[in-house]
Design a protein around this motif. Structure first.
Motif, short mmCIF file in Angstrom:
data_model
loop_
_atom_site.label_atom_id
_atom_site.label_comp_id
_atom_site.label_asym_id
_atom_site.label_seq_id
_atom_site.Cartn_x
_atom_site.Cartn_y
_atom_site.Cartn_z
N THR A 77 -6.69 -1.29 1.50
CA THR A 77 -6.37 -1.02 0.09
C THR A 77 -7.47 -0.18 -0.55
O THR A 77 -7.21 0.79 -1.27
CB THR A 77 -6.19 -2.34 -0.67
OG1 THR A 77 -5.15 -3.10 -0.04
CG2 THR A 77 -5.81 -2.08 -2.11
N ASN A 110 0.82 -1.21 0.00
CA ASN A 110 0.00 0.00 0.00
C ASN A 110 0.86 1.27 0.00
O ASN A 110 0.50 2.27 -0.62
CB ASN A 110 -0.93 0.01 1.21
CG ASN A 110 -2.07 -1.00 1.05
OD1 ASN A 110 -2.48 -1.31 -0.07
ND2 ASN A 110 -2.58 -1.53 2.16
N ARG A 138 -11.14 7.54 2.53
CA ARG A 138 -9.70 7.78 2.59
C ARG A 138 -9.38 8.84 3.63
O ARG A 138 -10.06 9.85 3.74
CB ARG A 138 -9.21 8.21 1.21
CG ARG A 138 -7.70 8.28 1.17
CD ARG A 138 -7.17 8.41 -0.22
NE ARG A 138 -7.63 9.66 -0.84
CZ ARG A 138 -7.19 10.08 -2.02
NH1 ARG A 138 -6.34 9.33 -2.68
NH2 ARG A 138 -7.62 11.20 -2.54
N HIS A 183 0.40 6.90 -6.72
CA HIS A 183 -0.91 7.52 -6.87
C HIS A 183 -0.79 8.86 -7.62
O HIS A 183 -0.03 9.73 -7.25
CB HIS A 183 -1.51 7.75 -5.49
CG HIS A 183 -3.01 7.84 -5.51
ND1 HIS A 183 -3.80 7.45 -4.45
CD2 HIS A 183 -3.88 8.26 -6.47
CE1 HIS A 183 -5.07 7.64 -4.74
NE2 HIS A 183 -5.14 8.14 -5.97
N GLN A 217 -9.64 1.88 0.70
CA GLN A 217 -9.82 3.26 1.16
C GLN A 217 -8.86 4.24 0.50
O GLN A 217 -9.03 5.45 0.59
CB GLN A 217 -9.65 3.31 2.67
CG GLN A 217 -8.23 3.06 3.15
CD GLN A 217 -8.15 3.05 4.68
OE1 GLN A 217 -9.17 3.15 5.36
NE2 GLN A 217 -6.94 2.94 5.21
N ARG A 218 -7.85 3.74 -0.19
CA ARG A 218 -6.93 4.63 -0.89
C ARG A 218 -7.45 5.00 -2.28
O ARG A 218 -6.88 5.86 -2.94
CB ARG A 218 -5.57 3.93 -1.05
CG ARG A 218 -4.79 3.82 0.25
CD ARG A 218 -3.56 2.93 0.09
NE ARG A 218 -2.58 3.18 1.14
CZ ARG A 218 -2.66 2.72 2.37
NH1 ARG A 218 -3.69 1.95 2.71
NH2 ARG A 218 -1.73 3.02 3.27
N ASP A 235 0.77 4.24 -2.73
CA ASP A 235 0.68 5.67 -2.41
C ASP A 235 1.72 6.47 -3.18
O ASP A 235 1.45 7.60 -3.63
CB ASP A 235 0.87 5.87 -0.90
CG ASP A 235 -0.36 5.43 -0.10
OD1 ASP A 235 -1.44 5.32 -0.71
OD2 ASP A 235 -0.22 5.16 1.11
#
Length: 575
Positions: A550, A529, A575, A536, A552-553, A533
């Motif tokens: 995972t 994760n 998130r 992203h 919630q991202r 990030d």
């Protein structure tokens, strides 16, 4: 199928087949001439006139005179040595040529089948058993090679036998006809054994295929088989299958030995009858009788060898049929030709599903996805979730271009994902499945598989992005550490992070993680994760997941149930 096999072989061999046949003819002629040289030799050693062959002796004496050689034993023996030497030289060259034909033919068949496999659609591959593919690519093609060797040997034996027959006709027509009648009668009586050999070949092929399946399934499930104490059950299954293989091999041995047994008994009867007819009824001179007996002893084994070659060929023909059937199936589902150099596609707008439906079995109304409309914006993270069987992996395969919709359209930046664009899109995708596949090789080799020309600095860059650079630095061999079979010497988290690094090495426009963290512990999942990030907003990420850590991202969540979208949230508030 036999005729098709012969036609396919000779189409491949081309001029080499003609050369091989010509060399076989030369070998037959040299053997025939070597036998003919016995005619004047027998006269010289005082075994009497050669009867009906006296004209032949006159011709041989004329040839010796033309060569300037005296008609004596030294000249005849020297000429005989020259002829035999020429025969051996031609025989060696022909054996090498036949070896090239046999191995080249099997290589072309194996490569063409593998090429068809590599170009086949993913759905076609899903419908095929891995053990069947392995069986055909190895054992079946090997048996086709054996059949090819036997066919070339059969043709050579037929030519040699015919040469012997011609020489025998010069010496005695009645006794030659007698020998031919026995040989042809023997082939006709043994013909039913050819059909038995083919049936045995079919049964043997099925049994070997079952063995490959059992081995593949047992090795694939070895861990759970041990944990369930099912080793004895697997052993019993394997024992039954291998016993079946043994039975089929023994059955074929029975057919072959029956051929030899019938031949030996028949040859003894024929030889006794031959002597009786030759001495009592035909009154053949001693020298002629000696030559004809010598020829008879060559002709009859030739018929036996012809019969055995035919049995071995028919026994292996089912394997040729299996190769053709599998190749035809793969070629019927082939994708567009993959070019050597493909320019990756840069995703700018997004991936869209327009009324997309898909089913694996086209004969049933069981839809894996039904009437899906979806937009995945570029450089965002989209999470796809839902219960098992909801269609998540099917949607992932449609995004990758591995599957094609039965209805509707998948578009990349407005371009339909089909035709030649398929390969360009795949060149732009990084994919990490739940069951990571790593080669039994070094970390470096596993990474370079995705991008062979990458430098070490590129490898360390993606290792840092995947949060696995610390682990690789800590092992003594570093990038040259071997990961074991399927990465078995690494933890689950380490395998997944190396797989993620490999995917990122391609610098993809889309990163697709298919349940990539579902089997990991909390610490390993957090590493993945953290890597997500870092990525992203830099590229488009699609994650198939269940865990909230995972999901919630994600910028967008798509919920699937029974192949339909039941919920879509514009931007996740979790998130």
């Amino acid at each position: 199928m036999l005729i098709r096999y012969i036609k396919t072989l000779f189409e491949y061999a081309g001029i080499r087949a003609s050369i091989s046949l010509f060399l076989m003819l030369i070998m037959g002629l040299t053997q025939g001439v070597g036998l003919v040289m016995l005619v004047p030799f027998l006269e010289l050693i005082g075994l009497g006139e050669t009867g009906g062959a006296e004209g032949l002796a006159t011709h041989i004496n004329g040839v010796l005179g033309w060569l300037g050689l005296p008609v004596n034993m030294t000249s005849i023996l020297c000429l005989y040595v020259v002829i035999v030497s020429a025969h051996s030289i031609v025989a060696r060259y022909r054996e090498v040529l036949n070896s090239k034909i046999v191995n080249g033919f099997t290589q072309v068949m194996r490569q063409s089948l593998y090429r068809a496999l590599s170009r086949a659609e993913w759905l076609c591959f899903l419908r095929s058993k891995t053990s069947d593919i392995t069986h055909v690519l190895t054992i079946d093609i090997q048996r086709v090679g054996f059949a090819t060797q036997q066919l070339l040997q059969l043709i050579g034996k037929i030519i040699i036998v015919n040469v012997y027959i011609v020489v025998a006709l010069v010496l005695s027509v009645p006794m030659t006809v007698f020998s031919l009648a026995f040989g042809i009668g023997f082939l006709l009586l043994m013909h039913p054994l050819n059909r038995k050999a083919q049936r045995t070949g079919e049964d043997l092929r099925d049994s070997v295929g079952n063995m490959y399946t059992a081995i593949t399934e047992h090795l694939g499930g070895m861990k759970i088989a041990k944990s369930y104490n099912l080793g004895n059950r697997h052993q019993e299954t394997f024992r039954i299958i291998t016993n079946g293989i043994t039975d089929q091999v023994v059955n074929f041995a029975k057919i072959n030995t029956a051929t030899r047994m019938y031949y030996e008994i028949g040859a003894a009867v024929a030889l006794a009858a031959f002597f009786f007819v030759a001495v009592v009824l035909v009154h053949i001179p001693a020298a002629n009788l000696l030559l004809i007996v010598f020829l008879f002893a060559r002709i009859l084994p030739g018929f036996s060898m012809i019969q055995q070659c035919m049995q071995r060929i028919t026994n292996a023909i089912p394997s040729f049929g299996a190769v053709l059937e599998m190749k035809k199936r793969f070629e019927a589902a082939k994708e567009p030709l993959l070019e050597d150099s493909i320019r990756p596609f840069k995703l700018n707008k997004g991936i869209s599903f327009s009324n997309v439906s898909f089913r694996y079995d086209k004969t049933r109304q069981a839809w894996a996805l039904r009437d899906v409309d979806l937009m995945i914006p570029a450089r965002t993270m989209t999470a796809i979730m839902g219960p098992s069987g909801a269609g998540k992996s099917t949607m992932a395969d449609l995004i990758l271009g591995l599957l094609s919709p039965d209805q509707g359209t998948v578009k990349i930046d407005g371009k339909p994902l089909s035709g030649d664009f398929l390969h360009r899109w795949r060149q732009s995708v990084g994919y990490v499945p739940q069951d990571t596949f790593l080669f039994h090789d070094t970390i470096r080799a596993n990474l370079l598989w995705a991008l062979p020309n990458a430098e070490d600095k590129d490898l360390w860059r993606v290792l840092r992005l995947s949060a696995v650079d610390g682990f690789v630095s800590s092992v003594p061999q570093g990038l040259d550490a071997v990961v074991g079979d399927r990465g078995g010497w690494l933890s689950g988290g380490e395998r997944q992070r190396i797989a993620l690094a490999r995917a990122l090495l391609r610098e993809p426009s889309l990163l697709l993680l298919d349940e990539a963290t579902s089997s990991l512990d909390t610490e390993s999942e957090e590493y993945i994760n953290e890597a997500i990030d870092r990525l992203h907003g830099k590229l488009t990420i699609v994650v198939i997941a269940h865990r909230s850590a995972t999901i919630q991202r994600a910028d967008r969540i798509v919920v699937l149930d029974k192949g339909r979208i039941v919920e879509g949230v514009g931007y996740a508030v979790m998130r």
